[in-house]
Design a protein around this motif. Structure first.
Motif, mmCIF file in Angstrom:
data_model
loop_
_atom_site.group_PDB
_atom_site.id
_atom_site.type_symbol
_atom_site.label_atom_id
_atom_site.label_comp_id
_atom_site.label_asym_id
_atom_site.label_seq_id
_atom_site.Cartn_x
_atom_site.Cartn_y
_atom_site.Cartn_z
ATOM 1 N N ILE A 45 0.829 -1.247 0.099
ATOM 2 C CA ILE A 45 0.034 0.102 -0.106
ATOM 3 C C ILE A 45 1.005 1.243 -0.005
ATOM 4 O O ILE A 45 0.613 2.440 -0.667
ATOM 5 C CB ILE A 45 -1.062 0.041 1.366
ATOM 6 N N ALA B 136 -3.563 -0.426 -4.488
ATOM 7 C CA ALA B 136 -4.862 -0.319 -3.866
ATOM 8 C C ALA B 136 -4.994 -1.328 -2.893
ATOM 9 O O ALA B 136 -4.708 -2.528 -3.049
ATOM 10 C CB ALA B 136 -5.948 -0.143 -4.925
ATOM 11 N N ASP C 114 -7.614 -2.477 -1.893
ATOM 12 C CA ASP C 114 -9.102 -3.356 -2.272
ATOM 13 C C ASP C 114 -8.345 -4.666 -3.204
ATOM 14 O O ASP C 114 -9.296 -5.389 -3.462
ATOM 15 C CB ASP C 114 -10.088 -2.794 -2.319
ATOM 16 N N LYS C 115 -7.269 -4.291 -3.644
ATOM 17 C CA LYS C 115 -6.628 -5.525 -4.511
ATOM 18 C C LYS C 115 -5.902 -6.465 -3.969
ATOM 19 O O LYS C 115 -5.447 -7.620 -4.442
ATOM 20 C CB LYS C 115 -5.637 -4.637 -5.682
#
Length: 413
Positions: free
Chosen positions: A173, A178, A180-181
């Motif tokens: 991060i 991202a 959420d990946k």
């Protein structure tokens, strides 16, 4: 779902890497998935294009001649990509699941893009940090920076990313990936392999001079980052406090010769036993002899980011554990509840912590039970492997929405 796992190496080789792989693939098969694996050139599988080991189908890649970096790595990627493409045409997977190191992801990316198959990339450790921990690389060197850049490149282009712990996720991060990946697929154990702890073998205990001893031990690979020199350096103080203390070292690796020399020169040499490497089927005998497993990893970027597997295996067998207070261990061990943490790189702190465990045995059974319960509820592959299914479905659904998916998926690249 048909899943092709892309690996650096696999069974019958034995390592934490291969045991995690076996646990994942076996659990996925039990969930009804069709699973196969392919191993890279570094497996050095000569003349064996395919074999089944422990019920898992492994496709092999022949080794390649070595060249200076980075030419050698580029040749490996090209060779591996060609072999992956051959297996893809035969197996026709719905998803490719590449596991670190990054060479595997880069080879898989070539095939994934050509065949329009979604790719998950799973990182167990950053390759550049592993090289530093193994003593084969230097932080900040050109090779370190190049490898780190390749890692970021692969992560950006994979359809989904899995990491084994929060430390790796936070690092990605910070690179701009991202959140959420990225899914966290924590190190776990296959509890079907770990039942009741093995009873102590009195014959083996007699052979090693451990009858009546307070036995601590390490079972695993002897790498520098494991901090085994700190463990040996702690033995004089530990024996002074607990005269019956004995250390059993099971395994081998790059540091073995230096560690044996250090132990031989120690004033506590009489209390240290080196067993060497033992067949995997015999490891349980040694777990049965050891009261307390000790994991003294050094404080460095690798050990702060990555969670090890061995403490979980010990906890699954209801063994007491003590470990250095580094980030990877803190994700596994709750100090005073499921194990003991001590300051890293500090022989005196290690000796005090270990001696303290033997001073009061009243909590031993409860601590063992809490550690086993932690593994059962949070680190059992039978349940943890389900985390992959939703991600696989999301990336295959997204791939199916792309133009020409059905027409181009298995065209000749």
């Amino acid at each position: 779902m048909r899943i092709l796992h892309i690996l650096d190496h696999g069974l019958p080789l034995q390592s934490g890497y291969t045991f995690r792989t076996r646990a994942i693939l076996s659990a996925q098969m039990r969930r009804g998935h069709r699973v196969a694996a392919i191993t890279g050139p570094r497996q050095r599988a000569l003349g064996v294009p395919f074999e089944t080991v422990d019920g898992i189908d492994f496709h092999r890649t022949p080794p390649v001649n070595t060249l200076p970096a980075p030419l050698g790595e580029l040749r490996e990627i090209a060779t591996y990509a060609r072999r992956i493409d051959q297996v893809v045409q035969e197996f026709r997977p719905d998803v490719l699941h590449a596991h670190s190191p990054v060479l595997d992801a880069l080879a898989a990316l070539k095939v994934a893009r050509a065949r329009r198959i979604p790719l998950m990339y799973e990182i167990r450790a950053f390759w550049e940090d592993a090289a530093v921990g193994n003593g084969t690389g230097t932080e900040g060197s050109w090779k370190y920076r190049l490898t780190r850049a390749a890692e970021t490149f692969a992560v950006r282009r994979a359809d989904a990313v899995a990491v084994i712990c929060d430390g790796l996720r936070r690092d990605l991060i910070a690179r701009g990936i991202a959140g959420d990946k990225i899914m966290v697929s924590p190190n776990g154990v296959d509890l079907t392999l770990f039942g009741a702890p093995a009873p102590a073998d009195p014959g083996l205990a007699t052979e090693l001079g451990l009858l009546g001893a307070e036995t601590i031990g390490f079972i695993g690979s002897f790498y520098d980052y494991e901090g085994l020199d700190t463990l040996i350096a702690a033995m004089p103080a530990l024996v002074a406090a607990r005269p019956a203390a004995r250390l059993v070292m099971v395994g081998g690796g790059p540091m073995e010769e230096a560690l044996r020399a250090q132990a031989a020169a120690s004033s506590a040499a009489h209390a240290i036993r080196f067993v060497g490497r033992v067949p995997h089927g015999d490891v349980e005998k040694y777990y049965g002899l050891i009261d307390l497993l000790v994991y003294p990893r050094k404080h460095m970027r690798l050990t702060d980011l990555v969670t090890p597997l061995k403490p979980l295996e010990a906890m699954a067998q209801r063994r007491l554990v003590a470990a250095s207070d580094v980030g990877g261990h803190r994700e596994l061990i709750r100090d005073g509840e499921t194990g003991t943490l001590f300051a890293p790189d500090d022989p005196a702190a290690l000796a005090r912590a270990v001696a303290g465990v033997f001073v009061d045995r009243s909590d031993w059974d409860a601590r063992r039970a809490r550690a086993r319960a932690f593994v059962e509820t949070e680190r059992d592959w039978a349940t943890n492997v389900a985390r992959y299914d939703g991600v696989y479905q999301n990336i295959t659904d997204a791939a199916a929405m792309k133009p020409s998916w059905s027409r181009s998926r298995f065209h000749r690249a």
